[in-house]
Scaffold this active site. Sequence first.
Site, PDB file in Angstrom:
ATOM      1  N   ASP A 159      49.611  41.311  49.262  1.00  0.00           N
ATOM      2  CA  ASP A 159      48.190  40.935  49.307  1.00  0.00           C
ATOM      3  C   ASP A 159      48.147  39.484  48.839  1.00  0.00           C
ATOM      4  OD1 ASP A 159      45.518  40.453  48.838  1.00  0.00           O
ATOM      5  OD2 ASP A 159      45.264  42.044  47.342  1.00  0.00           O
ATOM      6  N   LYS A 176      43.977  29.526  49.775  1.00  0.00           N
ATOM      7  CA  LYS A 176      43.688  30.397  50.912  1.00  0.00           C
ATOM      8  C   LYS A 176      42.429  29.966  51.665  1.00  0.00           C
ATOM      9  CE  LYS A 176      43.010  35.361  51.830  1.00  0.00           C
ATOM     10  NZ  LYS A 176      43.140  36.685  51.179  1.00  0.00           N
ATOM     11  N   GLU A 181      42.853  43.052  55.616  1.00  0.00           N
ATOM     12  CA  GLU A 181      42.707  43.595  54.264  1.00  0.00           C
ATOM     13  C   GLU A 181      41.913  44.911  54.220  1.00  0.00           C
ATOM     14  OE1 GLU A 181      41.167  40.218  52.131  1.00  0.00           O
ATOM     15  OE2 GLU A 181      43.052  39.137  52.359  1.00  0.00           O
ATOM     16  N   ASP A 209      34.542  44.385  49.311  1.00  0.00           N
ATOM     17  CA  ASP A 209      35.611  43.664  48.613  1.00  0.00           C
ATOM     18  C   ASP A 209      35.044  42.460  47.878  1.00  0.00           C
ATOM     19  OD1 ASP A 209      37.793  42.141  47.805  1.00  0.00           O
ATOM     20  OD2 ASP A 209      38.849  42.248  49.723  1.00  0.00           O
TER      21      ASP A 209
HETATM   22  P1  ADP Z   1      40.972  37.872  45.100  1.00  0.00           P
HETATM   23  O1  ADP Z   1      40.900  38.948  46.117  1.00  0.00           O
HETATM   24  O2  ADP Z   1      39.935  36.810  45.298  1.00  0.00           O
HETATM   25  O3  ADP Z   1      42.326  37.325  44.922  1.00  0.00           O
HETATM   26  P2  ADP Z   1      40.809  39.812  42.920  1.00  0.00           P
HETATM   27  O4  ADP Z   1      40.520  40.988  43.727  1.00  0.00           O
HETATM   28  O5  ADP Z   1      42.111  39.753  42.228  1.00  0.00           O
HETATM   29  O6  ADP Z   1      40.524  38.469  43.695  1.00  0.00           O
HETATM   30  O7  ADP Z   1      39.640  39.699  41.840  1.00  0.00           O
HETATM   31  C1  ADP Z   1      39.648  38.738  40.833  1.00  0.00           C
HETATM   32  C2  ADP Z   1      38.318  38.837  40.118  1.00  0.00           C
HETATM   33  O8  ADP Z   1      38.174  40.140  39.577  1.00  0.00           O
HETATM   34  C3  ADP Z   1      38.198  37.857  38.978  1.00  0.00           C
HETATM   35  O9  ADP Z   1      36.925  37.238  39.029  1.00  0.00           O
HETATM   36  C4  ADP Z   1      38.310  38.759  37.756  1.00  0.00           C
HETATM   37  O10 ADP Z   1      37.601  38.252  36.647  1.00  0.00           O
HETATM   38  C5  ADP Z   1      37.668  40.017  38.269  1.00  0.00           C
HETATM   39  N1  ADP Z   1      38.057  41.174  37.450  1.00  0.00           N
HETATM   40  C6  ADP Z   1      39.297  41.652  37.209  1.00  0.00           C
HETATM   41  N2  ADP Z   1      39.248  42.713  36.377  1.00  0.00           N
HETATM   42  C7  ADP Z   1      37.933  42.900  36.085  1.00  0.00           C
HETATM   43  C8  ADP Z   1      37.233  43.825  35.262  1.00  0.00           C
HETATM   44  N3  ADP Z   1      37.864  44.760  34.540  1.00  0.00           N
HETATM   45  N4  ADP Z   1      35.885  43.711  35.215  1.00  0.00           N
HETATM   46  C9  ADP Z   1      35.248  42.771  35.900  1.00  0.00           C
HETATM   47  N5  ADP Z   1      35.835  41.861  36.684  1.00  0.00           N
HETATM   48  C10 ADP Z   1      37.172  41.926  36.768  1.00  0.00           C
HETATM   49 MG    MG Z   2      41.475  40.350  47.406  1.00  0.00          MG
END
Ligand code: ADP
Ligand code: MG
Length: 620
Positions: free
Chosen positions: A27, A88, A181, A203
């Site tokens: 991912d 990205k 995705e 998402d």
């Molecule tokens: P991306 O798909 O953009 O790479 P992610 O799916 O990894 O991103 O999400 C990252 C986001 O999720 C960040 O803003 C992070 O702060 C938030 N995040 C991760 N864990 C938690 C949580 N327990 N509660 C709220 N937000 C969270």
């Molecule tokens: Mg993602």
Amino acid sequence: MVLMQIAEPGASETSPDGPRKVGVGIDLGTTNSLIAHFDGDRLSVLPDEAGAMSLPSVAYYGQAEVIVGDAAVVLAAEHSADTIASAKRFMGKSRDEVSDEGYLEFADEGMAFATTRGPVTPVEVSADILRALASRANLAGFDQLDGVVITVPAYFDDAQRQATRQAAELAGLPVLRLLNEPTAAAVAYGLDSAEEGVVAVYDLGGGTFDISILRLERGVFEVLATGGDSGLGGDDFDRLLADHLTAAAALDNLTIGQRRGVIACARGVKELLSEQISCTVSLDHIVAGTGEVVVDRSTLNGLCGELVNRSLDACRQCIEDAGIEQVDRIILVGGSTRMPLIKEAAAKLFGREPLTHIDPDQVVAMGAARQADLLVGNRGKDDLLLLDVIPLSLGVETYGGLVERLVHRNTTIPVVRAQEFTTARDGQTGLLVHVVQGERERVEDCRSLARFELSGIPPMVAGAARILVTFQVDADGLLEVSAKEESTGETAHVVVKPSFGLADTTIAEMLRAGYENAGTDMQARQLTEARVDAEQLAAGIYAALKVDGDLLDESERGDLLSAVQGLEATADGDDVEAIRSAVEHTGKVSELFAARRMDQSIQQALGGISLEALEQEVGE
Ligand code: ADP
Ligand code: MG
């Protein structure tokens, strides 16, 4: 791309005793990236040395060695120009498409970030992230990867997909397939339980919000609509909470570095508030002498409410675009969906309890890993293999601007289809093969993919040449079209990429246009066919008159000519029935001429005996 699931009993490529091949799913996220593996029994995310599962998609280019992940995030505070995050967002974009020029340096083709190490392209940043992920596979004991599946947003266009493939090539990874995705998330959930119905994938990541609506039907995963907001994500919540903390602690005139510190702190608080309803935070390490601030979950919810509503608006729009009444399943993906506020809002909007039992950070990588495992050939006896299907029909232009479809949409690939065509005009020595994609009857309503010419056809009367046109689509969706004249063996071919530049939403639009216009298209087709008949009949009569005009006397010739001219005039209009009856009438009028010509050719063949005489002889 649409995916299809088929059962392949006994299709196992590796013997049960043979070494198991290694497939991994990646991912490649805007904020965080992950790599996962399926060992035939368990799906697991591969961690780094410290046990961390997700790798921040951030890279530092301030020194000879590239630093990726958490260490780069730490360096970002002081070396913002050399630290690249969210690469990205720039994948596959040209300089015109990128608006925030602030820290970008433009190379000749495409764009690049200006760093101490010189210009670095988004593809290179992604390659560095992929390398860092691949090293986790080494750490897990896999010396060599046999195949990798990388996920991309459903709305990624061909240029963005191509850029992702390039990044993988640069990192030396054997990419088997790019997977959408939301489809990966649906695979992680749906394949296990063989779900059917409409699935919404909500998402919410760090910087982007994507909503996708998929239909799972008879094993086909079809993207009905995608939507979202490329400027909405967890980062926005962090900034709002940082503003709140700054105000509550009465801090002002923060430096850029301090502001970054407060934002990082806010992110931690936000994540903690997904688990507990209140927490106490100290900003003392950022600005000495700052007291403690208590933040409740309800305060955070109040700050984020408006942004969450924006995501819900995008969902409503997407439901409308998909043209569906209700959603059967909803899957939550992305770290931000851990927030109770989001779970509740999504459940309320869709009227369903969302599926959350697979970690929302990991579900996409896991779906990809599952598919990678199948694609490398680790299939058990009754395993299901996911196959791509052709999203839109492929065909060629035929006489009169009509489309003859050779490969129909939703055909699984790889596939080969061949059909014989012929020339439309006497003495035609070349044939232009125009390859098109779409569901409409007329070429002008379809998408033109390629044109190529087959030359060297020996001159023959119209309809005598036999030209075999073959469409071959390989497993990557690459289409090769060839044309072969059968008597001379003369061939010509072209390779095209049918999905080129087509986002899934465009495909959905083209399909919808195809269905909606089915009625009018049919009329148009009938009109064109009638016109082609008229044109061919007229051309045939003119050609025959040129050669054998003297077989008719003046008044007979006049009758025939006026019938043909009437036919041509009718064919200029768009009354199908009138054209058909004019064709019939002209055919009748020309019967006398045709009979005389036949008589003449038989006479010639028989060496001068008239047909009447012959008939008399036979009759007697
Ligand atoms: P991306 O798909 O953009 O790479 P992610 O799916 O990894 O991103 O999400 C990252 C986001 O999720 C960040 O803003 C992070 O702060 C938030 N995040 C991760 N864990 C938690 C949580 N327990 N509660 C709220 N937000 C969270
Ligand atoms: Mg993602």
